[in-house]
Design a protein around this motif. Structure first.
Motif, PDB file in Angstrom:
ATOM      1  N   GLY A 100      48.410 -27.081  56.935  1.00 12.90           N
ATOM      2  CA  GLY A 100      48.763 -26.413  58.179  1.00 12.90           C
ATOM      3  C   GLY A 100      48.417 -27.257  59.390  1.00 12.90           C
ATOM      4  N   THR A 101      48.526 -26.639  60.544  1.00 11.08           N
ATOM      5  CA  THR A 101      48.254 -27.317  61.798  1.00 11.08           C
ATOM      6  C   THR A 101      46.910 -26.884  62.362  1.00 11.08           C
ATOM      7  OG1 THR A 101      49.386 -25.571  63.033  1.00 11.08           O
ATOM      8  CG2 THR A 101      50.706 -27.465  62.345  1.00 11.08           C
ATOM      9  N   VAL A 102      46.399 -27.655  63.284  1.00 12.23           N
ATOM     10  CA  VAL A 102      45.174 -27.284  63.984  1.00 12.23           C
ATOM     11  C   VAL A 102      45.518 -26.244  65.049  1.00 12.23           C
ATOM     12  CG1 VAL A 102      43.292 -28.080  65.453  1.00 12.23           C
ATOM     13  CG2 VAL A 102      44.114 -29.532  63.581  1.00 12.23           C
ATOM     14  N   LEU A 103      44.816 -25.123  65.032  1.00 11.23           N
ATOM     15  CA  LEU A 103      44.984 -24.107  66.059  1.00 11.23           C
ATOM     16  C   LEU A 103      43.769 -24.117  66.972  1.00 11.23           C
ATOM     17  CD1 LEU A 103      46.409 -21.010  64.132  1.00 11.23           C
ATOM     18  CD2 LEU A 103      47.655 -22.785  65.380  1.00 11.23           C
ATOM     19  N   GLY A 104      43.992 -23.810  68.242  1.00 13.41           N
ATOM     20  CA  GLY A 104      42.901 -23.781  69.204  1.00 13.41           C
ATOM     21  C   GLY A 104      42.819 -22.454  69.926  1.00 13.41           C
ATOM     22  N   ALA A 105      41.654 -22.170  70.485  1.00 16.94           N
ATOM     23  CA  ALA A 105      41.452 -20.953  71.273  1.00 16.94           C
ATOM     24  C   ALA A 105      40.403 -21.231  72.335  1.00 16.94           C
ATOM     25  CB  ALA A 105      40.992 -19.797  70.383  1.00 16.94           C
ATOM     26  N   GLY A 106      40.543 -20.560  73.492  1.00 14.14           N
ATOM     27  CA  GLY A 106      39.555 -20.696  74.529  1.00 14.14           C
ATOM     28  C   GLY A 106      40.186 -20.732  75.920  1.00 14.14           C
ATOM     29  N   PRO A 107      39.338 -20.753  76.941  1.00 13.80           N
ATOM     30  CA  PRO A 107      37.882 -20.634  76.848  1.00 13.80           C
ATOM     31  C   PRO A 107      37.478 -19.270  76.302  1.00 13.80           C
ATOM     32  CG  PRO A 107      38.591 -20.409  79.129  1.00 13.80           C
ATOM     33  CD  PRO A 107      39.808 -20.802  78.343  1.00 13.80           C
ATOM     34  N   LEU A 108      36.375 -19.237  75.559  1.00 13.01           N
ATOM     35  CA  LEU A 108      36.002 -18.035  74.832  1.00 13.01           C
ATOM     36  C   LEU A 108      35.376 -16.966  75.721  1.00 13.01           C
ATOM     37  CD1 LEU A 108      34.548 -19.642  71.586  1.00 13.01           C
ATOM     38  CD2 LEU A 108      36.862 -18.805  72.006  1.00 13.01           C
ATOM     39  N   ARG A 109      34.579 -17.352  76.679  1.00 10.80           N
ATOM     40  CA  ARG A 109      33.886 -16.382  77.523  1.00 10.80           C
ATOM     41  C   ARG A 109      34.879 -15.654  78.426  1.00 10.80           C
ATOM     42  NH1 ARG A 109      29.018 -13.533  78.015  1.00 10.80           N
ATOM     43  NH2 ARG A 109      28.756 -12.920  80.183  1.00 10.80           N
ATOM     44  N   ARG A 110      34.916 -14.321  78.338  1.00 12.35           N
ATOM     45  CA  ARG A 110      35.802 -13.497  79.157  1.00 12.35           C
ATOM     46  C   ARG A 110      35.057 -12.267  79.636  1.00 12.35           C
ATOM     47  NH1 ARG A 110      40.621 -16.016  80.690  1.00 12.35           N
ATOM     48  NH2 ARG A 110      40.867 -17.698  79.166  1.00 12.35           N
ATOM     49  N   ARG A 111      35.403 -11.844  80.850  1.00  8.97           N
ATOM     50  CA  ARG A 111      34.760 -10.648  81.404  1.00  8.97           C
ATOM     51  C   ARG A 111      35.822  -9.750  82.019  1.00  8.97           C
ATOM     52  NH1 ARG A 111      31.041 -12.498  85.816  1.00  8.97           N
ATOM     53  NH2 ARG A 111      30.396 -10.312  85.842  1.00  8.97           N
ATOM     54  N   SER A 112      35.533  -8.460  82.041  1.00 11.56           N
ATOM     55  CA  SER A 112      36.397  -7.495  82.730  1.00 11.56           C
ATOM     56  C   SER A 112      35.523  -6.664  83.661  1.00 11.56           C
ATOM     57  CB  SER A 112      37.106  -6.580  81.724  1.00 11.56           C
ATOM     58  OG  SER A 112      36.164  -5.850  80.951  1.00 11.56           O
ATOM     59  N   ARG A 113      36.116  -6.203  84.764  1.00 11.55           N
ATOM     60  CA  ARG A 113      35.351  -5.389  85.718  1.00 11.55           C
ATOM     61  C   ARG A 113      34.966  -4.048  85.097  1.00 11.55           C
ATOM     62  NH1 ARG A 113      37.361  -3.365  89.770  1.00 11.55           N
ATOM     63  NH2 ARG A 113      39.604  -3.552  89.395  1.00 11.55           N
ATOM     64  N   ARG A 114      35.893  -3.473  84.371  1.00 10.64           N
ATOM     65  CA  ARG A 114      35.683  -2.247  83.602  1.00 10.64           C
ATOM     66  C   ARG A 114      36.601  -2.322  82.391  1.00 10.64           C
ATOM     67  NH1 ARG A 114      33.769   2.545  85.477  1.00 10.64           N
ATOM     68  NH2 ARG A 114      35.441   3.702  84.455  1.00 10.64           N
ATOM     69  N   ARG A 115      36.440  -1.352  81.512  1.00 11.53           N
ATOM     70  CA  ARG A 115      37.319  -1.288  80.348  1.00 11.53           C
ATOM     71  C   ARG A 115      38.431  -0.271  80.558  1.00 11.53           C
ATOM     72  NH1 ARG A 115      33.291  -4.017  81.077  1.00 11.53           N
ATOM     73  NH2 ARG A 115      32.131  -2.053  81.218  1.00 11.53           N
ATOM     74  N   THR A 116      38.417   0.416  81.678  1.00 13.57           N
ATOM     75  CA  THR A 116      39.398   1.465  81.934  1.00 13.57           C
ATOM     76  C   THR A 116      39.926   1.368  83.356  1.00 13.57           C
ATOM     77  OG1 THR A 116      37.698   3.045  82.659  1.00 13.57           O
ATOM     78  CG2 THR A 116      38.259   3.039  80.314  1.00 13.57           C
ATOM     79  N   ALA A 117      41.196   1.750  83.505  1.00  7.35           N
ATOM     80  CA  ALA A 117      41.815   1.880  84.828  1.00  7.35           C
ATOM     81  C   ALA A 117      42.875   2.960  84.691  1.00  7.35           C
ATOM     82  CB  ALA A 117      42.434   0.569  85.288  1.00  7.35           C
ATOM     83  N   GLY A 118      42.571   4.154  85.169  1.00  6.47           N
ATOM     84  CA  GLY A 118      43.504   5.258  85.004  1.00  6.47           C
ATOM     85  C   GLY A 118      43.719   5.562  83.539  1.00  6.47           C
ATOM     86  N   ARG A 119      44.966   5.411  83.085  1.00  5.66           N
ATOM     87  CA  ARG A 119      45.306   5.683  81.699  1.00  5.66           C
ATOM     88  C   ARG A 119      45.373   4.418  80.838  1.00  5.66           C
ATOM     89  NH1 ARG A 119      47.611  10.573  80.109  1.00  5.66           N
ATOM     90  NH2 ARG A 119      47.221  12.217  81.620  1.00  5.66           N
ATOM     91  N   VAL A 120      44.846   3.334  81.357  1.00  5.15           N
ATOM     92  CA  VAL A 120      44.788   2.066  80.630  1.00  5.15           C
ATOM     93  C   VAL A 120      43.395   1.887  80.037  1.00  5.15           C
ATOM     94  CG1 VAL A 120      44.906  -0.455  80.852  1.00  5.15           C
ATOM     95  CG2 VAL A 120      46.552   0.991  82.075  1.00  5.15           C
ATOM     96  N   ARG A 121      43.348   1.424  78.791  1.00  2.00           N
ATOM     97  CA  ARG A 121      42.092   1.091  78.134  1.00  2.00           C
ATOM     98  C   ARG A 121      42.181  -0.341  77.617  1.00  2.00           C
ATOM     99  NH1 ARG A 121      41.690   5.209  80.339  1.00  2.00           N
ATOM    100  NH2 ARG A 121      41.207   7.302  79.528  1.00  2.00           N
ATOM    101  N   LEU A 122      41.149  -1.133  77.865  1.00  3.07           N
ATOM    102  CA  LEU A 122      41.070  -2.477  77.293  1.00  3.07           C
ATOM    103  C   LEU A 122      40.271  -2.416  76.003  1.00  3.07           C
ATOM    104  CD1 LEU A 122      40.319  -4.711  80.418  1.00  3.07           C
ATOM    105  CD2 LEU A 122      42.543  -4.144  79.401  1.00  3.07           C
ATOM    106  N   VAL A 123      40.775  -3.098  74.978  1.00  3.11           N
ATOM    107  CA  VAL A 123      40.181  -3.008  73.642  1.00  3.11           C
ATOM    108  C   VAL A 123      40.099  -4.409  73.036  1.00  3.11           C
ATOM    109  CG1 VAL A 123      40.301  -1.829  71.405  1.00  3.11           C
ATOM    110  CG2 VAL A 123      41.359  -0.776  73.416  1.00  3.11           C
ATOM    111  N   GLY A 124      39.012  -4.690  72.316  1.00  2.00           N
ATOM    112  CA  GLY A 124      38.859  -5.981  71.662  1.00  2.00           C
ATOM    113  C   GLY A 124      38.589  -7.094  72.647  1.00  2.00           C
ATOM    114  N   ASP A 125      39.056  -8.302  72.350  1.00  2.00           N
ATOM    115  CA  ASP A 125      38.786  -9.464  73.200  1.00  2.00           C
ATOM    116  C   ASP A 125      39.279  -9.260  74.623  1.00  2.00           C
ATOM    117  OD1 ASP A 125      37.892 -10.531  70.837  1.00  2.00           O
ATOM    118  OD2 ASP A 125      39.428 -12.079  70.682  1.00  2.00           O
ATOM    119  N   ALA A 126      40.322  -8.452  74.810  1.00  2.00           N
ATOM    120  CA  ALA A 126      40.845  -8.195  76.156  1.00  2.00           C
ATOM    121  C   ALA A 126      39.818  -7.506  77.032  1.00  2.00           C
ATOM    122  CB  ALA A 126      42.109  -7.338  76.076  1.00  2.00           C
TER     123      ALA A 126
END
Length: 383
Positions: free
Chosen positions: A275-301
């Motif tokens: 296979g091929t080399v896969l990459g990911a990053g930058p790994l460190r991520r932050r969110s102000r909150r996990r919710t905004a109205g009817r939106v929910r952030l889940v997992g890495d998001a």
């Protein structure tokens, strides 16, 4: 101005393991679900591919049981020294990311979750629901009125509008939902190009080698500037993931493997890279909150510290369950999110800080000298 009735109860943006798990939970709650992702087919990702015991149980509880290679514990290794600990909560499993995705995608389809391919470019919401504009691509199912404006599921076309009562943003580190919902943590005033990606930001690279696994442990090799995660994922295949700052990973997978991990490179010298080399990053991520109205952030998001402890899948699956249970109560989901991520955030942040400082070289010796502490941390993360 009034809005049209919702097309579905729950829109899930992101068709990785976390998004598919959220879809399965939502269907179990009797909700109509549409999963949207800009990628079609089986999805892959640069990750360690180890399901620790808690993650394996969570996947199986969803009704999926992907094949792989048994994992009995974790080994921290440095030249001339190592510390091994076997899981006390039962085995884990090394599973190719593509195999995991196929198993969860099949399960989501079995329970009636629909999926379509397209990129979310606009997000609007009101008190009754969330509306997104999707630039369609090739759809994976033939769900009526979801695939394209003219019903042609095989081609891309003009953006279509889809409405749901709730939206779960499960679209990973580079989450479009997090950005469109105004939940990104942005650089401060005066920050220039590249802001938000400090010099110490860590990245991952992964590739596979066709070789018989030599251990049932996940090996974590430590060098002065990087870590290598070796995970058996099949009887004839191991995955190797390298984590390091961009200044190190920029050299490329092969150079990084040879320069930082000569013993591991020598062991793999006779194996065929697949296979091929896969990459990911930058790994460190932050969110102000996990919710905004009817939106929910889940997992890495919703925020991510690092892959160092190998807990991403377990924590993401726990968030998916919590998000569906607390659709009606944003604050309840915020509390549940903090609870299910607490160990991961505290232990991973602490270990990354240690590994990024002058005491990095003491990580493996300390684990070897204090096996009770090392074992307690491994079991806490793996439970």
């Amino acid at each position: 101005m009034g809005r049209a009735a919702a097309d579905v109860d729950v829109l899930v943006v992101g068709a990785g393991p976390v998004g598919l798990a959220a879809a399965v939970h939502a269907r179990a709650a009797g909700l109509d679900v549409l999963v949207v992702d800009h990628r079609a087919g089986t999805l892959d990702k640069a990750c360690g591919e180890g399901l620790l015991p808690g993650a394996l149980r969570a996947v199986q509880a969803l009704g999926a049981d992907p094949p792989g290679h048994v994992l009995t514990g974790i080994s921290y290794r440095a030249p001339g020294r190592h510390a091994d600990h076997e899981f006390t909560a039962g085995p884990g499993r090394g599973v190719r990311r593509t195999t995991l995705h196929e198993a969860l995608r099949a399960r989501a389809a079995d329970v009636g979750a629909h999926r379509t391919c397209g990129r979310v470019t606009v997000l609007r919401q009101d008190a009754a629901g969330v509306e997104i504009e999707v630039t369609p691509g090739r759809a994976d199912d033939g769900h009526p009125a979801r695939d394209a404006a003219d019903g042609d599921a095989g081609t891309a076309g003009a953006p279509i509008t889809v409405r749901g009562r709730w939206l779960l943003g499960c679209d990973g580190l580079h989450s479009a939902v997090r950005r469109l919902a105004g939940l990104d943590v942005r650089p401060g005033p005066g920050a220039g190009r590249g802001a938000g990606r400090p010099a110490g930001s860590r990245y991952g690279l992964r590739r596979h080698f066709a070789v018989t696994p030599w251990t049932d442990l996940v090996e974590v090799h430590w060098s002065p500037h990087a870590e290598a995660y070796v995970t058996p994922v099949a009887p004839d295949l191991v995955g190797v993931a390298l984590l390091a700052p961009r200044t190190v990973t920029g050299a490329g997978f092969d150079t990084l493997l040879r320069s930082q991990f000569p013993e591991l490179a020598a062991r793999l010298s006779g194996a065929t890279a697949t296979g091929t080399v896969l990459g990911a990053g930058p790994l460190r991520r932050r969110s102000r909150r996990r919710t905004a109205g009817r939106v929910r952030l889940v997992g890495d998001a919703s925020g991510y510290v690092d892959a160092l402890t190998g807990e991403g899948v377990r924590v993401g699956l726990a968030q998916a369950d919590a998000a569906v249970r607390h659709l009606e109560d944003a604050e309840a989901y915020e509390r549940a999110w903090r609870t299910v991520t607490r160990d991961y955030r505290v232990l991973t942040t602490g270990l990354v800080a240690w590994a990024s400082g002058p005491a990095r070289g003491a990580v493996v010796p300390a684990a070897a000298r204090l096996p009770w502490l090392y074992g307690a941390v491994v079991d806490r993360l793996a439970r």
